[in-house]
Design a protein around this motif. Structure first.
Motif: not given
Length: 246
Positions: A186, A51, A178
């Motif tokens: 993501y 992420l 997300v």
């Protein structure tokens, strides 16, 4: 007198025993704290590996991450030619080793250009320039990274590499967020992403194919970088999109 000496010994032994137990508990506490600290660091590193930092922090603090819109970014897709043929003649480990070698270099290249890796899908590699931190040079950076990736694959092929490559770029707005609760991911969505994919699939092997939108953002860079040369392809048919300027 002997009873007094015995009492003193008992007090001393009790003190020593208590002190030893305290040291033992302190040692266990410190060991646990260090272990927890190491595990937390490892978890944070793993989270940052999948992420963007901003999204990872939001997820840790609130347990959720809100979807965000980005007005203008440049999306890049790459795809290997000869992937199916190579997968048929190589062992699984040999195939994975080659893909990993290439993708690891792609990762290093896009980091230098401040580009965010989104994901790999089989032999396709998706990244985006200009998010999560907006950057007015997003298109120029994406083109620069694409040309470096192309140069790497060409040299790799000359030295025994297995793949040729197509690369496609398009610029425009996207939505990022997300998804999922297990193995969450993501990802980015929008017509900009779909068109970037068509730029790749409608491009030529060994070339970087960019949309008219991306070209409008980077053409002024030719003055600063004479080696950057564009060849107009006109309007080319793209599956599901009709004719697009490339």
């Amino acid at each position: 007198k002997q009873q007094e000496i015995k009492r003193q010994k008992m007090v001393r032994n009790s003190f020593i025993g208590g002190f030893a137990i305290m040291l033992l508990f302190a040692g266990v506490f410190l060991s646990q704290r260090n272990r927890i600290s190491k595990e937390k660091k490892r978890s944070d590193e793993l989270l940052l590996n999948i992420l963007p930092e901003e999204t990872a922090e939001e997820l840790k603090e609130t347990g959720t991450a809100k979807a965000k819109s980005f007005d203008m970014v440049t999306v890049m897709f790459t795809d290997f030619k000869n992937f199916t043929q190579a997968s048929e003649r190589l062992t699984p480990q040999e195939l994975v080793n080659e893909i990993n070698y290439c993708y690891s270099e792609f990762d290093r290249i896009i980091v230098r250009y401040g580009i965010e890796k989104i994901k790999t899908i089989g032999d396709a590699y998706l990244s985006v320039s200009g998010m999560p931190n907006p950057d007015e040079m997003h298109a120029v950076n994406a083109v620069g990274a694409a040309l470096e990736i192309l140069d790497f694959i060409i040299k790799r092929k000359e030295n025994g590499g297995l793949f040729d490559i197509r690369i496609g770029l398009n610029s425009g707005p996207v939505v990022a967020g997300v998804v999922g609760v297990k193995k969450f991911a993501y990802d980015i969505w929008g017509d900009t992403v779909n068109t970037a994919s068509r730029m790749e699939s409608s491009g030529e092997v060994g070339r970087v194919n960019i949309s008219g939108t991306t070209h409008a953002l980077v053409r002024d860079a030719v003055a600063a970088e004479p080696a950057l040369v564009f060849e107009p392809r006109g309007r080319v048919h793209a599956k599901g999109k009709g004719e697009l300027e490339m």
